[in-house]
Design a protein around this motif. Structure first.
Motif, PDB file in Angstrom:
ATOM      1  N   ILE A   1       0.842  -1.202   0.000  1.00  0.00           N
ATOM      2  CA  ILE A   1       0.000   0.000   0.000  1.00  0.00           C
ATOM      3  C   ILE A   1       0.878   1.253   0.000  1.00  0.00           C
TER       4      ILE A   1
ATOM      5  N   TYR B   1       2.308   1.800  -3.476  1.00  0.00           N
ATOM      6  CA  TYR B   1       1.343   2.411  -4.395  1.00  0.00           C
ATOM      7  C   TYR B   1       1.153   3.902  -4.086  1.00  0.00           C
TER       8      TYR B   1
ATOM      9  N   TRP C   1      -4.168   9.420  -8.426  1.00  0.00           N
ATOM     10  CA  TRP C   1      -4.718   8.346  -7.612  1.00  0.00           C
ATOM     11  C   TRP C   1      -5.129   7.169  -8.481  1.00  0.00           C
TER      12      TRP C   1
ATOM     13  N   PHE D   1      -3.480   3.479  -7.911  1.00  0.00           N
ATOM     14  CA  PHE D   1      -4.316   2.442  -7.312  1.00  0.00           C
ATOM     15  C   PHE D   1      -5.250   1.750  -8.309  1.00  0.00           C
TER      16      PHE D   1
ATOM     17  N   ILE E   1      -8.320  -3.720  -3.401  1.00  0.00           N
ATOM     18  CA  ILE E   1      -7.851  -3.076  -4.642  1.00  0.00           C
ATOM     19  C   ILE E   1      -7.509  -4.116  -5.709  1.00  0.00           C
TER      20      ILE E   1
END
Length: 529
Positions: free
Chosen positions: A258, A261, A338, A342, A476
């Motif tokens: 995370i 990313y 973003w 993601f 995700i």
């Protein structure tokens, strides 16, 4: 007896599921996604580690033979591709039938004092995708009668395993049939990957990818339940390196992924994008991100991160000065940072991360005796050449191999070579550039062998943070599966499968796999990162 009856009833859900889900193209794609993920995942995460425990490294050779042998045969003897396909399908079904005998024996073990009932429940649960897969594979090709006969045979053989004496179970034990089961396991993977019958309606626009994604998520959910039950209820030692270790790696890596990313989002916002006009900038992103360095720093330690940064800088400089273009450049970049970090990047890195974890779980298995660093590097080279790992996938692979006890040289090789050593990239280099790159890699590996200290985990997070990270990563990655569908999601990994769709023009409904042909078209087969 209750366990035996429940396992047989679980098989009967196959025809029910098929009848409902084959009523429309969207539902059929959902069924395909479910079988693709659940049966494929069951083989890779649950069955193969068990085979490796009993057969060692040679087991993998038989699996590869079962997986690639039919493809090679159909290409070499195209006139007999129908026969090859039918033999492969028969082997796969035969393997599933053989496995049902051991399932019956496992349920007897579960009833013995001191063993967990979760073992029997796990057997019953994994019969669900098997029953659906049997009907999905056979009914369109040989009709209801033969498909029913196979299901009936599975029930009979399960009962045979349940009631048989120890002598029969010993003769059919993994120790005695491990290589046969490994070959058949490869055949099962071949059949699942190549979708033996296509949809009756074409899906060139990918209208049903969402339904396929839903089916695959249901398959992931079933796999997760089986893994949790397996780790809680299986008393066998070999599973310490199977599902338990796989879950442990996922928990460790998820929060750091995370953060990686987030770094990718920030650098895209700052203008460091894959379509930068500077070739050296594009190579920096291809090789290091720099988000991949974060995984190395936090989970392998600062010395590995410094080594990786310097080595990749040298490789990037060499390729930039040589004006070597990147293979598979990014296309259709989103405007939002973003969405880049993601969604766009997740779509391209998630398959490689999953592959890296599965590969390390197999080739890093204690029963696969590859202790010499040179042999480890050779195995990794064979893995890297037909593919093109993204930098996040390379970092995860290196981390998993380190945790499996592989040498520092092999871990270093995965970090620096995986993003650049691929046939598609090497084709864009001159012979002098290939030799120069080989020399740089050789010097870097010699340095790693002589001076690189052992890795150590710099950051250890609380377990509840790891679990929260795994949930977010699961969400995700699930969104990526929904966007692409499972076959397109994994199509970047299967370069050699792109032209192989089992389109043999059969008179029965074994027609062209049109939905997969669109997914396997050149424009979709980008191995981006």
């Amino acid at each position: 007896m209750l366990y035996l009856a429940a396992s047989c009833i679980a098989l009967l859900f196959g025809p029910l599921f098929y009848r409902y889900f084959s009523s429309g193209s969207g539902l059929q794609k959902g069924l395909d996604g479910f079988i693709f993920v659940s049966l494929g995942g069951l083989v890779l995460i649950h069955i193969l580690p068990e085979l490796l425990e009993h057969g060692g490294f040679i087991t993998l050779l038989f699996v590869v033979l079962g997986l690639w042998g039919p493809t090679a045969s159909e290409r070499l003897f195209h006139r007999y591709s129908d026969i090859t396909h039918n033999v492969t399908l028969t082997l796969g079904i035969g393997g599933l039938l053989l496995h049902t005998i051991t399932d019956g024996g496992a349920m007897v073990l579960a009833q013995q004092e001191g063993n967990s009932s979760l073992l029997a429940l796990g057997v019953i649960m994994h019969r669900l995708p098997v029953g659906v897969a049997i009907w999905w594979l056979l009914k369109p090709q040989v009709g209801t009668r033969w498909a029913s006969a196979v299901l009936a045979a599975m029930m009979v053989l399960t009962g045979l395993g349940y009631f048989a004496g120890e002598q029969l179970l010993d003769s059919l034990s993994l120790d005695n049939t491990v290589y046969l089961q490994a070959f058949v396991t490869g055949s099962i993977l071949h059949v699942v990957l190549h979708q033996p019958h296509g949809q009756h309606e074409e899906d060139h626009q990918g209208r049903y990818q969402y339904q396929a994604g839903i089916g695959s998520l249901l398959g992931v959910a079933l796999l997760t339940v089986l893994l949790l039950m397996d780790s809680g209820g299986h008393a066998h030692a070999h599973h310490s390196h199977g599902s338990d270790q796989f879950m442990s790696w996922l928990l460790t890596i998820s929060p750091i992924l995370i953060a990686s990313y987030l770094i990718a989002t920030a650098r895209f916002k700052a203008g460091l994008t894959p379509q930068n006009s500077s070739l050296s900038s594009r190579w920096l992103q291809r090789l290091a991100g720099p988000e991949a360095l974060l995984i190395t720093l936090l989970l392998l330690g600062p010395w590995f991160a410094i080594y990786q940064a310097i080595s990749l800088l040298a490789i990037g400089t060499l390729l930039s000065l040589g004006k070597v273009e990147l293979t598979d450049p990014h296309e259709n970049l989103p405007q939002s940072a973003w969405r880049f970090g993601f969604a766009h990047l997740v779509d391209r890195s998630a398959p490689w991360i999953a592959l890296s974890l599965i590969l390390a779980n197999l080739i890093g298995h204690p029963s696969v005796h590859l202790e010499h660093p040179a042999l480890q590097v050779l195995i990794l080279l064979v893995v890297f050449l037909p593919m093109r790992f993204c930098n996040l996938g390379a970092a995860v692979l290196a981390l998993s191999l380190a945790y499996s006890g592989w040498s520092n040289v092999a871990v270093a090789f995965a970090l620096i070579a995986a993003p650049v050593l691929s046939l598609s990239q090497l084709k864009l280099m001159s012979w002098s550039m290939r030799l120069s790159l080989s020399a740089v890699l050789a010097v870097a590996l010699l340095f790693a062998h002589q001076y690189l200290v052992d890795w150590h985990q710099l950051l250890t997070l609380p377990n509840n943070v790891n679990i929260a990270g795994l949930v977010v990563v699961g969400l995700i990655f699930s969104a990526s599966l929904l966007r692409l569908g499972p076959r397109k999601f994994l199509s970047r990994l299967m370069i050699k499968f792109s032209g192989h769709n089992h389109d043999h023009n059969h008179n029965h409904s074994h027609g062209a796999n049109t939905s997969d042909k669109s997914a396997a078209a050149p424009t979709e087969h980008k191995h981006h990162h």
